[in-house]
Design a protein around this motif. Structure first.
Motif, PDB file in Angstrom:
ATOM      1  N   GLY A   1       0.815  -1.207   0.000  1.00  0.00           N
ATOM      2  CA  GLY A   1       0.000   0.000   0.000  1.00  0.00           C
ATOM      3  C   GLY A   1       0.845   1.252   0.000  1.00  0.00           C
ATOM      4  O   GLY A   1       2.072   1.187   0.039  1.00  0.00           O
ATOM      5  N   VAL A   2       0.160   2.387   0.008  1.00  0.00           N
ATOM      6  CA  VAL A   2       0.856   3.671  -0.118  1.00  0.00           C
ATOM      7  C   VAL A   2       1.429   4.118   1.238  1.00  0.00           C
ATOM      8  O   VAL A   2       1.025   3.629   2.296  1.00  0.00           O
ATOM      9  CB  VAL A   2      -0.088   4.767  -0.672  1.00  0.00           C
ATOM     10  N   ARG A   3       2.341   5.062   1.194  1.00  0.00           N
ATOM     11  CA  ARG A   3       2.996   5.576   2.400  1.00  0.00           C
ATOM     12  C   ARG A   3       2.007   6.232   3.368  1.00  0.00           C
ATOM     13  O   ARG A   3       2.060   6.067   4.571  1.00  0.00           O
ATOM     14  CB  ARG A   3       4.084   6.581   1.978  1.00  0.00           C
ATOM     15  N   PHE A   4       1.080   7.011   2.813  1.00  0.00           N
ATOM     16  CA  PHE A   4       0.142   7.779   3.645  1.00  0.00           C
ATOM     17  C   PHE A   4      -1.295   7.348   3.352  1.00  0.00           C
ATOM     18  O   PHE A   4      -2.026   8.052   2.653  1.00  0.00           O
ATOM     19  CB  PHE A   4       0.305   9.284   3.375  1.00  0.00           C
ATOM     20  N   PRO A   5      -1.709   6.215   3.848  1.00  0.00           N
ATOM     21  CA  PRO A   5      -3.041   5.709   3.483  1.00  0.00           C
ATOM     22  C   PRO A   5      -4.175   6.489   4.158  1.00  0.00           C
ATOM     23  O   PRO A   5      -4.045   6.930   5.297  1.00  0.00           O
ATOM     24  CB  PRO A   5      -3.015   4.265   3.977  1.00  0.00           C
ATOM     25  N   ASP A   6      -5.257   6.618   3.442  1.00  0.00           N
ATOM     26  CA  ASP A   6      -6.455   7.276   3.956  1.00  0.00           C
ATOM     27  C   ASP A   6      -7.127   6.384   5.000  1.00  0.00           C
ATOM     28  O   ASP A   6      -7.189   5.172   4.837  1.00  0.00           O
ATOM     29  CB  ASP A   6      -7.426   7.523   2.791  1.00  0.00           C
ATOM     30  N   MET A   7      -7.599   6.977   6.088  1.00  0.00           N
ATOM     31  CA  MET A   7      -8.284   6.198   7.132  1.00  0.00           C
ATOM     32  C   MET A   7      -9.662   6.796   7.414  1.00  0.00           C
ATOM     33  O   MET A   7     -10.183   6.678   8.528  1.00  0.00           O
ATOM     34  CB  MET A   7      -7.435   6.170   8.419  1.00  0.00           C
ATOM     35  N   SER A   8     -10.248   7.449   6.415  1.00  0.00           N
ATOM     36  CA  SER A   8     -11.530   8.108   6.695  1.00  0.00           C
ATOM     37  C   SER A   8     -12.698   7.122   6.738  1.00  0.00           C
ATOM     38  O   SER A   8     -13.728   7.427   7.320  1.00  0.00           O
ATOM     39  CB  SER A   8     -11.795   9.245   5.711  1.00  0.00           C
ATOM     40  N   LYS A   9     -12.535   5.942   6.150  1.00  0.00           N
ATOM     41  CA  LYS A   9     -13.592   4.917   6.261  1.00  0.00           C
ATOM     42  C   LYS A   9     -12.938   3.567   6.514  1.00  0.00           C
ATOM     43  O   LYS A   9     -12.864   2.722   5.620  1.00  0.00           O
ATOM     44  CB  LYS A   9     -14.406   4.867   4.966  1.00  0.00           C
ATOM     45  N   ILE A  10     -12.487   3.367   7.744  1.00  0.00           N
ATOM     46  CA  ILE A  10     -11.773   2.122   8.051  1.00  0.00           C
ATOM     47  C   ILE A  10     -12.749   0.943   8.014  1.00  0.00           C
ATOM     48  O   ILE A  10     -12.455  -0.109   7.459  1.00  0.00           O
ATOM     49  CB  ILE A  10     -11.096   2.223   9.436  1.00  0.00           C
ATOM     50  N   TYR A  11     -13.912   1.129   8.608  1.00  0.00           N
ATOM     51  CA  TYR A  11     -14.884   0.035   8.703  1.00  0.00           C
ATOM     52  C   TYR A  11     -15.932   0.193   7.601  1.00  0.00           C
ATOM     53  O   TYR A  11     -16.522   1.259   7.446  1.00  0.00           O
ATOM     54  CB  TYR A  11     -15.497   0.006  10.107  1.00  0.00           C
ATOM     55  N   SER A  12     -16.148  -0.882   6.873  1.00  0.00           N
ATOM     56  CA  SER A  12     -16.968  -0.844   5.651  1.00  0.00           C
ATOM     57  C   SER A  12     -18.455  -0.703   5.967  1.00  0.00           C
ATOM     58  O   SER A  12     -19.026  -1.501   6.716  1.00  0.00           O
ATOM     59  CB  SER A  12     -16.729  -2.134   4.873  1.00  0.00           C
ATOM     60  N   GLU A  13     -19.087   0.280   5.355  1.00  0.00           N
ATOM     61  CA  GLU A  13     -20.507   0.505   5.616  1.00  0.00           C
ATOM     62  C   GLU A  13     -21.352  -0.660   5.096  1.00  0.00           C
ATOM     63  O   GLU A  13     -22.308  -1.066   5.741  1.00  0.00           O
ATOM     64  CB  GLU A  13     -20.943   1.845   4.994  1.00  0.00           C
ATOM     65  N   ARG A  14     -20.972  -1.232   3.951  1.00  0.00           N
ATOM     66  CA  ARG A  14     -21.830  -2.326   3.450  1.00  0.00           C
ATOM     67  C   ARG A  14     -21.699  -3.575   4.327  1.00  0.00           C
ATOM     68  O   ARG A  14     -22.664  -4.317   4.517  1.00  0.00           O
ATOM     69  CB  ARG A  14     -21.583  -2.611   1.976  1.00  0.00           C
ATOM     70  N   LEU A  15     -20.526  -3.794   4.904  1.00  0.00           N
ATOM     71  CA  LEU A  15     -20.388  -4.928   5.832  1.00  0.00           C
ATOM     72  C   LEU A  15     -21.144  -4.632   7.128  1.00  0.00           C
ATOM     73  O   LEU A  15     -21.801  -5.513   7.695  1.00  0.00           O
ATOM     74  CB  LEU A  15     -18.914  -5.224   6.127  1.00  0.00           C
ATOM     75  N   ASN A  16     -21.067  -3.381   7.584  1.00  0.00           N
ATOM     76  CA  ASN A  16     -21.808  -3.000   8.799  1.00  0.00           C
ATOM     77  C   ASN A  16     -23.314  -3.215   8.620  1.00  0.00           C
ATOM     78  O   ASN A  16     -23.997  -3.669   9.543  1.00  0.00           O
ATOM     79  CB  ASN A  16     -21.540  -1.538   9.157  1.00  0.00           C
ATOM     80  N   GLN A  17     -23.806  -2.888   7.434  1.00  0.00           N
ATOM     81  CA  GLN A  17     -25.247  -3.071   7.169  1.00  0.00           C
ATOM     82  C   GLN A  17     -25.641  -4.538   7.303  1.00  0.00           C
ATOM     83  O   GLN A  17     -26.707  -4.860   7.824  1.00  0.00           O
ATOM     84  CB  GLN A  17     -25.612  -2.568   5.766  1.00  0.00           C
ATOM     85  N   ILE A  18     -24.785  -5.423   6.808  1.00  0.00           N
ATOM     86  CA  ILE A  18     -25.055  -6.864   6.909  1.00  0.00           C
ATOM     87  C   ILE A  18     -25.142  -7.269   8.379  1.00  0.00           C
ATOM     88  O   ILE A  18     -26.071  -7.967   8.806  1.00  0.00           O
ATOM     89  CB  ILE A  18     -23.939  -7.664   6.179  1.00  0.00           C
ATOM     90  N   ILE A  19     -24.191  -6.799   9.170  1.00  0.00           N
ATOM     91  CA  ILE A  19     -24.154  -7.185  10.592  1.00  0.00           C
ATOM     92  C   ILE A  19     -25.367  -6.630  11.339  1.00  0.00           C
ATOM     93  O   ILE A  19     -26.005  -7.326  12.135  1.00  0.00           O
ATOM     94  CB  ILE A  19     -22.830  -6.719  11.241  1.00  0.00           C
ATOM     95  N   ARG A  20     -25.725  -5.381  11.035  1.00  0.00           N
ATOM     96  CA  ARG A  20     -26.904  -4.778  11.692  1.00  0.00           C
ATOM     97  C   ARG A  20     -28.164  -5.582  11.395  1.00  0.00           C
ATOM     98  O   ARG A  20     -28.987  -5.840  12.276  1.00  0.00           O
ATOM     99  CB  ARG A  20     -27.131  -3.360  11.164  1.00  0.00           C
ATOM    100  N   LYS A  21     -28.314  -5.968  10.141  1.00  0.00           N
ATOM    101  CA  LYS A  21     -29.520  -6.686   9.718  1.00  0.00           C
ATOM    102  C   LYS A  21     -29.614  -8.041  10.427  1.00  0.00           C
ATOM    103  O   LYS A  21     -30.682  -8.429  10.904  1.00  0.00           O
ATOM    104  CB  LYS A  21     -29.470  -6.885   8.194  1.00  0.00           C
ATOM    105  N   ILE A  22     -28.494  -8.719  10.508  1.00  0.00           N
ATOM    106  CA  ILE A  22     -28.486 -10.027  11.164  1.00  0.00           C
ATOM    107  C   ILE A  22     -28.810  -9.879  12.654  1.00  0.00           C
ATOM    108  O   ILE A  22     -29.541 -10.677  13.220  1.00  0.00           O
ATOM    109  CB  ILE A  22     -27.135 -10.728  10.949  1.00  0.00           C
ATOM    110  N   ALA A  23     -28.279  -8.839  13.277  1.00  0.00           N
ATOM    111  CA  ALA A  23     -28.555  -8.611  14.702  1.00  0.00           C
ATOM    112  C   ALA A  23     -30.049  -8.377  14.916  1.00  0.00           C
ATOM    113  O   ALA A  23     -30.656  -8.944  15.834  1.00  0.00           O
ATOM    114  CB  ALA A  23     -27.746  -7.421  15.202  1.00  0.00           C
ATOM    115  N   VAL A  24     -30.655  -7.586  14.057  1.00  0.00           N
ATOM    116  CA  VAL A  24     -32.090  -7.306  14.188  1.00  0.00           C
ATOM    117  C   VAL A  24     -32.888  -8.597  13.991  1.00  0.00           C
ATOM    118  O   VAL A  24     -33.724  -8.964  14.825  1.00  0.00           O
ATOM    119  CB  VAL A  24     -32.537  -6.225  13.165  1.00  0.00           C
ATOM    120  N   ASN A  25     -32.585  -9.320  12.912  1.00  0.00           N
ATOM    121  CA  ASN A  25     -33.330 -10.556  12.626  1.00  0.00           C
ATOM    122  C   ASN A  25     -33.153 -11.618  13.707  1.00  0.00           C
ATOM    123  O   ASN A  25     -34.073 -12.369  14.003  1.00  0.00           O
ATOM    124  CB  ASN A  25     -32.894 -11.146  11.273  1.00  0.00           C
ATOM    125  N   GLY A  26     -31.965 -11.653  14.306  1.00  0.00           N
ATOM    126  CA  GLY A  26     -31.681 -12.681  15.314  1.00  0.00           C
ATOM    127  C   GLY A  26     -31.973 -12.204  16.729  1.00  0.00           C
ATOM    128  O   GLY A  26     -31.680 -12.909  17.684  1.00  0.00           O
TER     129      GLY A  26
END
Ligand code: HPA
Length: 276
Positions: free
Chosen positions: A150-175
């Motif tokens: 990777g690059v020397r100065f990587p961007d960290m403005s979105k470390i955690y993926s929103e689309r993966l978070n959506q999956i986890i939220r949905k499963i938590a609600v359903n379960g």
């Protein structure tokens, strides 16, 4: 040997030992290692079999890779991780993460045990990690940049993926699984925090505190992995908890949370497998 040479040597060894090509990598935190029983195992590899690989010394951490299939998805699971408080540098602590990337994992699912800081949090709950504070530990990217990763100065403005978070939220609600959300703050450990430190961390915007994960997430973003993370709130943080903190309490909370944790992670991996 440079860190990069060490990484490439570990990679060559592991590559030669396994036949599977993982798509999703999962790191299991303190007390959460039993999740590995959910996997149709193809190969296991103890960290101490890999020349020059950092070995985990913590009780409650098995210290091995499990490669296999989880609901049709090729996965690599770290049953136990290595921490800075064991004496490893941040670069050493993230070597396994980089190795998982080199093995082909595109998604990294990080889990950990953490102390709860957010008001209203209860021990045994889960927290979806939406962002992190790593300012209290040195960067795992210090030193010569591994340009191939990777690059020397990587961007960290979105470390955690929103689309993966959506999956986890949905499963938590359903379960019907209670799921808080918030910012994870990493300390170097191994001592738990003082109440004054916890008050400071809360003021700074932290919702949970632990001794791993943030540097792993930085290394994974650096090499372009898509990341999600879930903390098991094993205890209320110092000064909020009515009693002194112990590693036994952390492990016990992991045991109690295991059935819901398994449901959450397993269903999430099945869904995330469709993305890779
Ligand atoms: N603090 C830091 N790390 C932790 C804690 C805590 O309270 N609980 C589990 N890991």
């Amino acid at each position: 040997m440079t860190e990069q040479e060490r990484l490439m040597q570990c990679f060559a060894y592991v590559k030669g030992r396994i036949s599977s090509k993982p798509k999703i990598a999962l790191v299991l935190g303190s007390g959460l290692g039993r999740f590995a029983s959910q996997i149709e195992v193809q190969e296991t590899l103890s960290y101490n079999e890999i020349p020059n690989f950092p070995v985990s010394t913590v009780e409650g951490h098995e210290g091995r890779f499990v490669f296999g299939i989880c609901d049709g998805v090729p996965v690599a699971v770290m049953q136990g991780r290595v921490h800075m408080y064991e004496g490893y540098t941040p670069q050493e602590a993230v070597l396994p993460i980089r190795l998982l990337h080199l093995l082909g994992a595109e998604i990294l699912f990080l889990t950990n045990a953490a102390g709860g800081i957010q008001a209203g949090m209860q021990a045994g709950e889960f927290m979806l990690i939406t962002d992190q504070i790593s300012s209290f530990v040195p960067s795992p990217l210090r030193g010569a940049n591994m340009d191939a990763l990777g690059v020397r100065f990587p961007d960290m403005s979105k470390i955690y993926s929103e689309r993966l978070n959506q999956i986890i939220r949905k499963i938590a609600v359903n379960g019907d699984i209670p799921l808080k959300e918030g910012v994870y703050l990493q300390t170097a450990g191994p001592a738990y925090e003082s109440p004054a430190e916890i008050r400071m961390f809360r003021t700074l915007g932290a919702d949970a505190v632990g001794m791993s994960t943030a540097i792993e997430a930085i290394a994974a973003r650096h090499c372009g992995m898509e990341i999600c993370g879930v903390s098991c709130i094993s205890n209320l943080a110092a000064g909020i908890s009515p009693h002194p903190l112990t590693h036994e309490e952390v492990k016990e909370a992991g045991d109690k949370a295991a059935p819901q944790f398994t449901l959450l992670v397993r269903s999430a991996i099945a869904e995330m497998g469709k993305l890779v």
